[in-house]
Design a protein around this motif. Structure first.
Motif, PDB file in Angstrom:
ATOM      1  N   VAL A 210      52.563 -47.646  85.224  1.00  0.00           N
ATOM      2  CA  VAL A 210      52.312 -48.920  85.180  1.00  0.00           C
ATOM      3  C   VAL A 210      51.831 -49.287  86.413  1.00  0.00           C
ATOM      4  O   VAL A 210      50.639 -50.143  86.393  1.00  0.00           O
ATOM      5  CB  VAL A 210      53.720 -49.567  84.606  1.00  0.00           C
ATOM      6  N   LYS A 213      48.034 -48.215  86.985  1.00  0.00           N
ATOM      7  CA  LYS A 213      47.070 -48.533  86.253  1.00  0.00           C
ATOM      8  C   LYS A 213      46.923 -50.113  86.103  1.00  0.00           C
ATOM      9  O   LYS A 213      46.098 -50.823  85.458  1.00  0.00           O
ATOM     10  CB  LYS A 213      47.500 -48.163  84.625  1.00  0.00           C
ATOM     11  N   SER A 214      47.946 -50.817  86.768  1.00  0.00           N
ATOM     12  CA  SER A 214      47.696 -52.371  86.875  1.00  0.00           C
ATOM     13  C   SER A 214      46.948 -52.733  87.923  1.00  0.00           C
ATOM     14  O   SER A 214      46.699 -52.333  89.138  1.00  0.00           O
ATOM     15  CB  SER A 214      49.147 -52.877  87.114  1.00  0.00           C
ATOM     16  N   THR A 215      45.944 -53.738  87.815  1.00  0.00           N
ATOM     17  CA  THR A 215      44.809 -54.439  88.532  1.00  0.00           C
ATOM     18  C   THR A 215      45.543 -55.352  89.500  1.00  0.00           C
ATOM     19  O   THR A 215      44.887 -55.585  90.513  1.00  0.00           O
ATOM     20  CB  THR A 215      43.692 -54.832  87.640  1.00  0.00           C
ATOM     21  N   SER A 216      46.733 -55.659  89.121  1.00  0.00           N
ATOM     22  CA  SER A 216      47.212 -56.949  89.672  1.00  0.00           C
ATOM     23  C   SER A 216      48.820 -56.659  89.858  1.00  0.00           C
ATOM     24  O   SER A 216      49.095 -55.517  89.479  1.00  0.00           O
ATOM     25  CB  SER A 216      47.055 -58.259  89.396  1.00  0.00           C
ATOM     26  N   PRO A 218      52.302 -55.910  88.890  1.00  0.00           N
ATOM     27  CA  PRO A 218      52.741 -55.705  87.556  1.00  0.00           C
ATOM     28  C   PRO A 218      54.064 -56.439  87.261  1.00  0.00           C
ATOM     29  O   PRO A 218      54.606 -56.987  88.392  1.00  0.00           O
ATOM     30  CB  PRO A 218      53.139 -54.228  87.614  1.00  0.00           C
ATOM     31  N   LYS A 219      53.982 -56.851  86.041  1.00  0.00           N
ATOM     32  CA  LYS A 219      55.359 -57.783  86.116  1.00  0.00           C
ATOM     33  C   LYS A 219      56.576 -56.768  85.931  1.00  0.00           C
ATOM     34  O   LYS A 219      56.570 -55.821  85.589  1.00  0.00           O
ATOM     35  CB  LYS A 219      55.240 -58.287  84.628  1.00  0.00           C
ATOM     36  N   GLU A 222      57.714 -55.074  82.798  1.00  0.00           N
ATOM     37  CA  GLU A 222      57.091 -53.637  82.509  1.00  0.00           C
ATOM     38  C   GLU A 222      57.427 -52.501  83.291  1.00  0.00           C
ATOM     39  O   GLU A 222      57.548 -51.581  82.859  1.00  0.00           O
ATOM     40  CB  GLU A 222      55.551 -53.937  82.833  1.00  0.00           C
TER      41      GLU A 222
END
Length: 283
Positions: A210, A213-216, A218-219, A222
């Protein structure tokens, strides 16, 4: 007699395992029905969202507070955290462990291995010089002591030493059989933490995936999915392994103690034949 007792224990274990499998299948089917109900419930949400929202009666009034999120059922949370493959594996292991515990506890009861009634009856027969009656009494008893004593009397014609050797062979075979059944409990105690470790690695990989793959940023929610899987599988694996290993060691010590008592008791009862020697014919 020995085969009938083994057949009884194997049939009991198979029935318990079948019962555990049935419960697992019922849990899976109930989980699928719950998922379908939730999907149907969420399926109505877009239709409701497409409906135009009613204009507030008082535009200047503060907005109504949002409804708190619905609390998730504890069982449902455990299933979501473990995921269904691990739920099935751990349920199967737990039911097999319970089946083995029940089977082994029934097999190593004192009444099933060293019945006091047989000891008293056998001793009375020997004191009354009723050797055939003593042999019939021991042979008709399904306990381990009965098998040992009947083997000893059956081989007494070859001498006292031959009788003791036969008794020791029967005792060693039964001890090996009991320890063999106990070893499956130790196997589950060893495998359960390894399955939990597998879930830990899988959950951590999912969390790192996660992040990758996250561009910012991550929450946290998640990331919590993979972390909850990692921690929960480890916890359940340990919860299975601890009682399995504890029960294995306790029952193993009980088997060793009972086998020692069987050896001492049988040799004590057969000790009066120690001076017996087979008659040899002279050529």
């Amino acid at each position: 007699m020995y085969q009938s007792r083994m057949w009884f224990h194997s049939r009991l274990a198979s029935h318990l395992i079948c019962f555990g499998t049935l419960v697992v299948l019922l849990c899976i089917s109930s989980g699928q029905l719950t998922a379908q109900d939730e999907a149907a419930e969420f399926g109505d949400a877009p239709a409701a969202a497409e409906a135009p929202a009613a204009a507030p009666a008082n535009p200047g009034a503060p907005a109504a507070p949002a409804a708190p999120p619905a609390e998730k059922n504890l069982l449902r949370w455990w299933i979501d955290a473990l995921t269904w493959p691990y739920v099935i594996v751990f349920l199967a292991m737990s039911f097999i462990l319970v089946s083995l515990m029940v089977m082994n506890m029934l097999a190593i009861r004192r009444d099933a291995i060293l019945p006091q009634q047989l000891i008293d009856g056998f001793d009375e027969k020997l004191n009354a010089k009723e050797f055939q009656g003593a042999y019939d009494l021991a042979r008709s008893d399904e306990s381990l002591l009965g098998q040992v004593l009947s083997t000893g009397l059956g081989r007494l014609s070859g001498g006292y030493n031959k009788a003791i050797e036969g008794m020791q062979e029967v005792g060693e075979m039964e001890s090996m059989s009991l320890e063999h059944r106990l070893s499956y409990m130790a196997l589950i105690g060893s495998l359960a933490p390894m399955v939990g470790l597998l879930g830990t690695v899988q959950g951590m990989i999912a969390s790192f995936d996660v992040i990758a793959k996250s561009t910012s940023s991550p929450k946290p929610s998640e990331l919590a999915v993979g972390i909850s899987t990692a921690m929960t599988t480890t916890l359940v694996g340990l919860l299975l392994a601890i009682p399995a290993i504890a029960a294995y060691n306790i029952l193993k010590n009980k088997v060793a103690r009972l086998m020692l008592e069987v050896g001492v008791t049988s040799e004590g009862l057969m000790g009066r034949f120690e001076a017996f020697q087979p008659q040899t014919t002279k050529k």
